[in-house]
Design an enzyme around this catalytic site. Structure first.
Site, PDB file in Angstrom:
ATOM      1  N   CYS A   1     -34.752  25.774  38.408  1.00 39.89           N
ATOM      2  CA  CYS A   1     -35.499  24.521  38.206  1.00 39.89           C
ATOM      3  C   CYS A   1     -36.271  24.071  39.451  1.00 39.89           C
ATOM      4  O   CYS A   1     -37.190  23.266  39.354  1.00 39.89           O
ATOM      5  CB  CYS A   1     -34.565  23.404  37.752  1.00 39.89           C
ATOM      6  SG  CYS A   1     -33.749  23.780  36.206  1.00 39.89           S
TER       7      CYS A   1
ATOM      8  N   HIS B   1     -38.231  16.596  38.934  1.00 38.61           N
ATOM      9  CA  HIS B   1     -37.800  17.561  37.913  1.00 38.61           C
ATOM     10  C   HIS B   1     -37.195  16.774  36.755  1.00 38.61           C
ATOM     11  O   HIS B   1     -36.449  15.825  36.957  1.00 38.61           O
ATOM     12  CB  HIS B   1     -36.765  18.513  38.511  1.00 38.61           C
ATOM     13  CG  HIS B   1     -36.120  19.381  37.491  1.00 38.61           C
ATOM     14  ND1 HIS B   1     -36.842  20.083  36.548  1.00 38.61           N
ATOM     15  CD2 HIS B   1     -34.806  19.656  37.236  1.00 38.61           C
ATOM     16  CE1 HIS B   1     -36.008  20.756  35.774  1.00 38.61           C
ATOM     17  NE2 HIS B   1     -34.772  20.509  36.168  1.00 38.61           N
TER      18      HIS B   1
ATOM     19  N   ASN C   1     -35.653  19.555  29.366  1.00 43.44           N
ATOM     20  CA  ASN C   1     -35.658  20.226  30.670  1.00 43.44           C
ATOM     21  C   ASN C   1     -36.344  21.587  30.511  1.00 43.44           C
ATOM     22  O   ASN C   1     -35.805  22.492  29.886  1.00 43.44           O
ATOM     23  CB  ASN C   1     -34.206  20.390  31.150  1.00 43.44           C
ATOM     24  CG  ASN C   1     -34.103  21.045  32.519  1.00 43.44           C
ATOM     25  OD1 ASN C   1     -35.080  21.595  33.036  1.00 43.44           O
ATOM     26  ND2 ASN C   1     -32.921  21.000  33.097  1.00 43.44           N
TER      27      ASN C   1
HETATM   28  O1  UT7 Z   1     -32.104  21.371  35.565  1.00 45.75           O
HETATM   29  C1  UT7 Z   1     -31.024  21.891  36.277  1.00 45.75           C
HETATM   30  C2  UT7 Z   1     -30.103  20.841  36.659  1.00 45.75           C
HETATM   31  N1  UT7 Z   1     -29.363  20.381  35.508  1.00 45.75           N
HETATM   32  C3  UT7 Z   1     -29.048  19.123  35.455  1.00 45.75           C
HETATM   33  O2  UT7 Z   1     -29.455  18.367  36.292  1.00 45.75           O
HETATM   34  C4  UT7 Z   1     -28.101  18.675  34.381  1.00 45.75           C
HETATM   35  C5  UT7 Z   1     -27.038  17.829  35.016  1.00 45.75           C
HETATM   36  N2  UT7 Z   1     -26.034  17.354  34.084  1.00 45.75           N
HETATM   37  C6  UT7 Z   1     -26.284  16.455  33.105  1.00 45.75           C
HETATM   38  O3  UT7 Z   1     -27.405  16.074  32.892  1.00 45.75           O
HETATM   39  C7  UT7 Z   1     -25.117  15.881  32.348  1.00 45.75           C
HETATM   40  O4  UT7 Z   1     -23.931  16.243  32.984  1.00 45.75           O
HETATM   41  C8  UT7 Z   1     -25.070  16.333  30.861  1.00 45.75           C
HETATM   42  C9  UT7 Z   1     -26.207  15.687  30.097  1.00 45.75           C
HETATM   43  C10 UT7 Z   1     -25.164  17.849  30.785  1.00 45.75           C
HETATM   44  C11 UT7 Z   1     -23.766  15.889  30.228  1.00 45.75           C
HETATM   45  O5  UT7 Z   1     -23.604  14.482  30.353  1.00 45.75           O
HETATM   46  P1  UT7 Z   1     -22.242  13.869  30.893  1.00 45.75           P
HETATM   47  O6  UT7 Z   1     -22.384  12.406  30.806  1.00 45.75           O
HETATM   48  O7  UT7 Z   1     -21.967  14.481  32.222  1.00 45.75           O
HETATM   49  O8  UT7 Z   1     -21.219  14.347  29.802  1.00 45.75           O
HETATM   50  P2  UT7 Z   1     -19.936  15.247  29.978  1.00 45.75           P
HETATM   51  O9  UT7 Z   1     -20.317  16.662  30.266  1.00 45.75           O
HETATM   52  O10 UT7 Z   1     -19.019  14.570  30.925  1.00 45.75           O
HETATM   53  O11 UT7 Z   1     -19.345  15.187  28.519  1.00 45.75           O
HETATM   54  C12 UT7 Z   1     -18.863  13.960  27.945  1.00 45.75           C
HETATM   55  C13 UT7 Z   1     -18.363  14.230  26.545  1.00 45.75           C
HETATM   56  C14 UT7 Z   1     -17.430  15.435  26.463  1.00 45.75           C
HETATM   57  O12 UT7 Z   1     -16.415  15.110  25.565  1.00 45.75           O
HETATM   58  P3  UT7 Z   1     -14.968  14.681  26.091  1.00 45.75           P
HETATM   59  O13 UT7 Z   1     -14.497  15.827  26.922  1.00 45.75           O
HETATM   60  O14 UT7 Z   1     -15.197  13.436  26.889  1.00 45.75           O
HETATM   61  O15 UT7 Z   1     -14.211  14.477  24.825  1.00 45.75           O
HETATM   62  C15 UT7 Z   1     -18.296  16.509  25.894  1.00 45.75           C
HETATM   63  O16 UT7 Z   1     -17.566  17.461  25.161  1.00 45.75           O
HETATM   64  O17 UT7 Z   1     -19.475  14.534  25.678  1.00 45.75           O
HETATM   65  C16 UT7 Z   1     -19.214  15.752  24.980  1.00 45.75           C
HETATM   66  N3  UT7 Z   1     -20.481  16.431  24.732  1.00 45.75           N
HETATM   67  C17 UT7 Z   1     -21.254  16.168  23.675  1.00 45.75           C
HETATM   68  N4  UT7 Z   1     -21.125  15.334  22.637  1.00 45.75           N
HETATM   69  C18 UT7 Z   1     -22.113  15.292  21.730  1.00 45.75           C
HETATM   70  C19 UT7 Z   1     -21.081  17.362  25.513  1.00 45.75           C
HETATM   71  N5  UT7 Z   1     -22.260  17.721  24.956  1.00 45.75           N
HETATM   72  C20 UT7 Z   1     -22.381  16.998  23.807  1.00 45.75           C
HETATM   73  C21 UT7 Z   1     -23.381  16.921  22.834  1.00 45.75           C
HETATM   74  N6  UT7 Z   1     -23.213  16.062  21.807  1.00 45.75           N
HETATM   75  N7  UT7 Z   1     -24.502  17.674  22.870  1.00 45.75           N
END
Ligand code: UT7
Length: 320
Positions: free
Chosen positions: A114, A247, A277
């Protein structure tokens, strides 16, 4: 003679097909509400099966040449930042060269995920400042849909396809063009965002795997650091920046960076809601849209910043 590298023109390309969050609800267990609240994404573009990364790169490059009134014969360098090349080799850059009838010169791909576009901009800037090249097409192009695991809801909802390009040109004007670039990588984090394959391991490109929360944490601090460094190097304050073109990975990361800089969101270009993204394509896509719509104007100061797999992170400050 000391050259400056000025951004002469921009161009971009998005595939026709729009995939809204509602469509993803039918593929994995997710919701429009979750995706929008956690990422700011409403929809993304998805390339057709037979549409290659090079096709998108060529369209973006052609648009940049047309907008700048630049003939293919005037280009002596092509750098394509991509993680999703058509083939392992040759480069996407040589496909752009052939399709646009760009004469024999320097052409290669660059891989910094990225952060790739900012890395490529810096490499092109250094070629120009060294007097080695005069007019370089710098392209970010990605078909991220091709390396997604469409059963993994933690990644497949985040990415999209597209391409953006700029033409960087040698100039003797002072105080204009790329003012500074800063590029970083920390391989200790290589296993928090990666593909589970590649030519020398599985023989296939593999799919994206991401420890999202850890990447998020790193992104917020690294982006703020590298942006502060760009300001310090140019003895500028954030108030003197006209536009931040970050980004486009997650609106929450973008907002956190803007907040750390005390920069109002009115000065931040946001396309993540419509593009998702697009990795190395995200900055040039956002930049071109803002240039075409007249939001960003000649003479203004623009700060680019990115962070991605590697981990890599980078910034570039430019006066247009
Ligand atoms: O471009 C390269 C760099 N990449 C980035 O900058 C991405 C950086 N990361 C992020 O943007 C975020 O971490 C995400 C958008 C990927 C995830 O958001 P988050 O607020 O960090 O969520 P999380 O990974 O902590 O997940 C929270 C909950 C989990 O459930 P539990 O364990 O709390 O029960 C996940 O299983 O959300 C669940 N979850 C989803 N639920 C519905 C994860 N993906 C999904 C989904 N739909 N698509």
């Amino acid at each position: 003679m000391t050259f400056s590298s000025i951004i002469r023109s921009t161009g971009s390309y998005l595939p026709q097909r729009v995939m809204k969050n509602a469509e993803l609800e039918k593929i994995v267990e997710t919701s429009d509400e979750w995706i929008f609240e956690r990422t700011g994404i409403r929809e993304r573009r998805i390339a057709s099966e037979d549409e290659k990364t090079s096709d998108m790169a060529i369209n973006a490059a052609r648009a940049a040449l047309e907008r700048g009134g630049i003939k293919p014969q005037e280009i002596d360098g092509i750098i394509v930042a991509t993680t999703t090349p058509d083939r392992t080799f040759p480069s996407v850059a040589v496909s752009v060269q052939k399709a646009l009838d760009i004469p024999v010169g320097t052409a290669f791909d660059l891989q910094a995920v990225c952060s790739g576009f900012v890395y490529a901009l810096s490499v092109a800037d250094n070629f120009i400042k060294a007097g080695q090249l005069k007019r370089i097409l710098v392209i970010g192009a990605e078909k991220m849909s091709a390396i997604l695991d469409w059963t993994d809801r933690t990644t497949c909802v985040l990415f999209g396809d597209g391409a953006g390009a700029v033409v960087l040109e040698a100039s003797l004007e002072k105080g204009r063009g790329i003012l500074s670039t800063h590029l970083y990588a920390d391989g200790r984090y290589k296993d928090i965002l990666y593909t589970d394959g590649g030519p020398s391991t599985t023989g296939k490109s593999g799919h994206i795997v991401m420890l999202g929360r850890e990447v998020f944490r790193q992104a917020v601090s690294r982006m703020a650091e590298v942006v502060e460094e760009a300001l310090a190097e140019n003895s500028m304050t954030a108030a003197e920046i006209d536009w931040l073109v970050p980004h486009q990975a997650n609106i929450r990361i973008i907002e956190a960076t803007a907040k750390k800089l005390n920069l109002p969101m009115e000065k931040v270009i946001v396309t993540v809601d419509r593009h998702g993204n697009t990795s190395a394509a995200s900055i040039p896509l956002a930049f071109d849209e803002a240039m075409r719509t007249g939001r960003i104007k000649p003479g203004q100061t623009v700060l680019f910043e990115a962070m991605g797999g590697g981990l890599t992170w980078a910034s570039a400050l430019a006066r247009l």
